[in-house]
Design an enzyme around this catalytic site. Structure first.
Site, PDB file in Angstrom:
ATOM      1  N   LYS A  77       3.674 -14.330  -4.747  1.00 51.62           N
ATOM      2  CA  LYS A  77       4.834 -14.871  -4.175  1.00 51.62           C
ATOM      3  C   LYS A  77       5.591 -15.875  -5.018  1.00 51.62           C
ATOM      4  CE  LYS A  77       7.135 -15.070   0.240  1.00 51.62           C
ATOM      5  NZ  LYS A  77       6.875 -15.235   1.946  1.00 51.62           N
ATOM      6  N   SER A 152       9.493 -12.201   4.668  1.00 53.62           N
ATOM      7  CA  SER A 152      10.130 -12.709   3.284  1.00 53.62           C
ATOM      8  C   SER A 152       9.292 -12.166   2.201  1.00 53.62           C
ATOM      9  CB  SER A 152      10.036 -14.315   3.334  1.00 53.62           C
ATOM     10  OG  SER A 152       8.864 -14.715   3.542  1.00 53.62           O
ATOM     11  N   SER A 176       5.924 -12.636   7.699  1.00 52.36           N
ATOM     12  CA  SER A 176       6.389 -12.333   6.470  1.00 52.36           C
ATOM     13  C   SER A 176       5.427 -11.770   5.626  1.00 52.36           C
ATOM     14  CB  SER A 176       6.901 -13.834   5.863  1.00 52.36           C
ATOM     15  OG  SER A 176       8.239 -14.158   6.441  1.00 52.36           O
TER      16      SER A 176
END
Length: 487
Positions: A77, A152, A176
């Protein structure tokens, strides 16, 4: 290399037996990304040159037969800093930022000879639940490219679900990791707060953030958590507790376990198919020998309000470092220092980030601190007590991960309150600092539905044990999206 029907251990065996090399595997991964990602937009930046260099070096040194991650390509990420390689947190503010060090989890994976192939898209500074808040692109759900992948960590979840990579790391502040893996039909673990070092994770909510693994199955997930867990002197919030082998009890089953389903998580607002998925999962666990009963977490209804006050307050504090002076985006046309701050932040941050900074700054301001931040912290304590009371009698909690399956791109983005309410089932876990894992458990109109298993502090082992038992009894984790899949 088709990742849809492969596990880490199966590919590792091929590497050890020299059926394939780390370079072959990396080239195939990069080819997967090149072929699929034009439709998914899971990656912000791909490190083709660096990944191939590392793969060649690993082949020359030889694959470590005792290390499942040796030569294994993994996605990160884009809020995990990577030395010399762009880390943007999906924000214009950090569009050209190249860190001078690696995050601890990145370093740990590198020391195990895993290969980082690139950085995945996300909501800007991890603020959002749909990956529509990225400054650079909107990621699409592989099961239906008109749907969001969740957020996210939507890029990481979509990359694994689409077969671009076998595994990825995400971060989870209020759901997330778990919400996007639910939307994408893959497995994601949010470890206990302190289980994994946050050093090098670009901070959103410092008392809530945790880094965790996203994979296609439970066993691979346990392997990845084994690699990244543990105390870190750089992070004073990381725990000194010994790290067990999370893979050790995978096949121990759930016979004799007591599992609770919180009535508050099954209340109004839950999609009918999602509710049925949880009830079906409960029945599966009963057949496997567990006791499943209804329990209560009475302060759940206050969770969203408490979470958004606490997380936004922490974000307001964490994001003040982005001032247009030391690093990051800098406005060109400022005439004085104050104007430089205002213009750099106004132009560098997106709407959702600004919204949360404003909410957090207000909650911390003189005259409002007691009414908002302090009250939210007290509610948090009540929620922790709720979980503690349930775990006196139960081994695990079973609950829906998200109130609905994946929704349409553009559907909720203009309504912040609806977006915030989508986190209602995941954020209690972060507020209480507990471990939680979402696993594929059903479908609704062709879209995946996940359920989450919530455990006692530092008891990820029991979660993996129960998750693996469910996986062995079902085949939801074997289902793949039509694009590029073999179903």
């Amino acid at each position: 290399m088709n990742y849809f029907n492969q596990s880490l251990s199966e590919i590792h065996e091929k590497l050890v037996n020299k059926e394939i090399t780390a370079e072959d595997l990396t080239k195939q991964t990069l080819a997967n990304i090149a072929e699929v990602d034009k439709d998914i937009n899971a990656f912000i930046n791909v490190d083709e040159e660096g990944a191939l260099q590392r793969a060649k070096a690993i082949d020359e040194a030889g694959i470590d037969a005792d290390n499942l991650l040796s030569g294994m390509p993994i996605a990160l990420k884009d809020n995990l800093v990577t030395k010399g390689f762009k880390t943007t947190a999906a924000s214009k503010m950090l569009e050209n930022f190249k860190p001078i060090y690696n995050a601890t989890v990145v370093e740990k994976l590198a020391n195990l000879n895993a290969i980082s192939v690139g950085k995945t898209n996300m909501d800007e500074f991890a603020m959002g639940g749909s990956t529509e808040n990225s400054a650079f692109k909107i990621t699409h759900n592989p099961w239906d490219t008109n749907k969001v992948p969740g957020g996210s960590s939507g890029g990481s979840a979509a990359a694994v679900a689409a077969g671009e990579v076998l595994a990825a790391l995400g971060s989870d502040t209020g759901g997330s990791i778990r919400q996007p893996v639910s939307f994408n039909g893959v497995v994601g673990m949010k470890p206990t707060y302190g289980r994994v070092s946050r050093w090098g994770l670009i901070a959103f909510g410092s008392s809530l953030d945790q880094i965790g693994p996203i994979t296609r199955n439970v066993a691979d997930n346990a392997t990845l958590l084994n690699a990244i867990a543990g105390h870190d002197d750089h992070d004073m919030t990381s725990s000194n507790k010994d790290v067990p082998d999370f893979s050790a009890n995978l096949n121990a089953g759930v016979k004799g376990m007591k599992i609770g389903i919180p009535s508050e998580f099954m209340a109004a607002g839950l999609d009918d198919d999602v509710k049925q998925t949880v009830l079906d999962a409960a029945e599966t666990y009963r057949k496997l020998g567990a006791t499943v009963e209804e329990v209560s977490l009475p302060h759940t209804e206050y969770g969203v309000a408490a979470y958004y006050i606490i997380s936004s307050s922490e974000a307001s504090s964490n994001l003040q470092r982005f001032d247009g002076i030391r690093y990051g985006y800098r406005a060109e046309d400022a005439k004085n220092l104050e104007e430089l701050y205002v213009k750099s932040r106004s132009q560098g941050f997106g709407d959702e980030v600004k919204r949360r900074i404003m909410l957090g700054t207000f909650s911390l301001s003189a005259g409002f601190y007691d009414a908002y931040f302090k009250k939210a912290a007290q509610v948090r304590t009540l929620m922790i007590n709720d979980f503690t009371n349930v775990f006196k009698d139960y081994d695990l909690i079973l609950a829906p991960t998200a109130p609905t399956p994946a929704y349409g791109i553009g559907e909720d983005i203009s309504d912040p309150m609806t977006m915030y309410m989508n986190d209602v089932l995941t954020l209690p876990v972060n507020l209480a600092g507990l471990p939680g894992m979402s696993i594929p458990a059903g479908f609704s109109n062709g879209l995946p539905v996940g359920v989450q298993l919530i455990g006692k502090p530092f008891d990820e082992t029991t979660i993996y044990q129960a998750g693996n038992a469910f996986e062995q009894a079902t085949d939801f984790h074997k289902q793949t999206p039509k694009m590029g899949g073999n179903n």
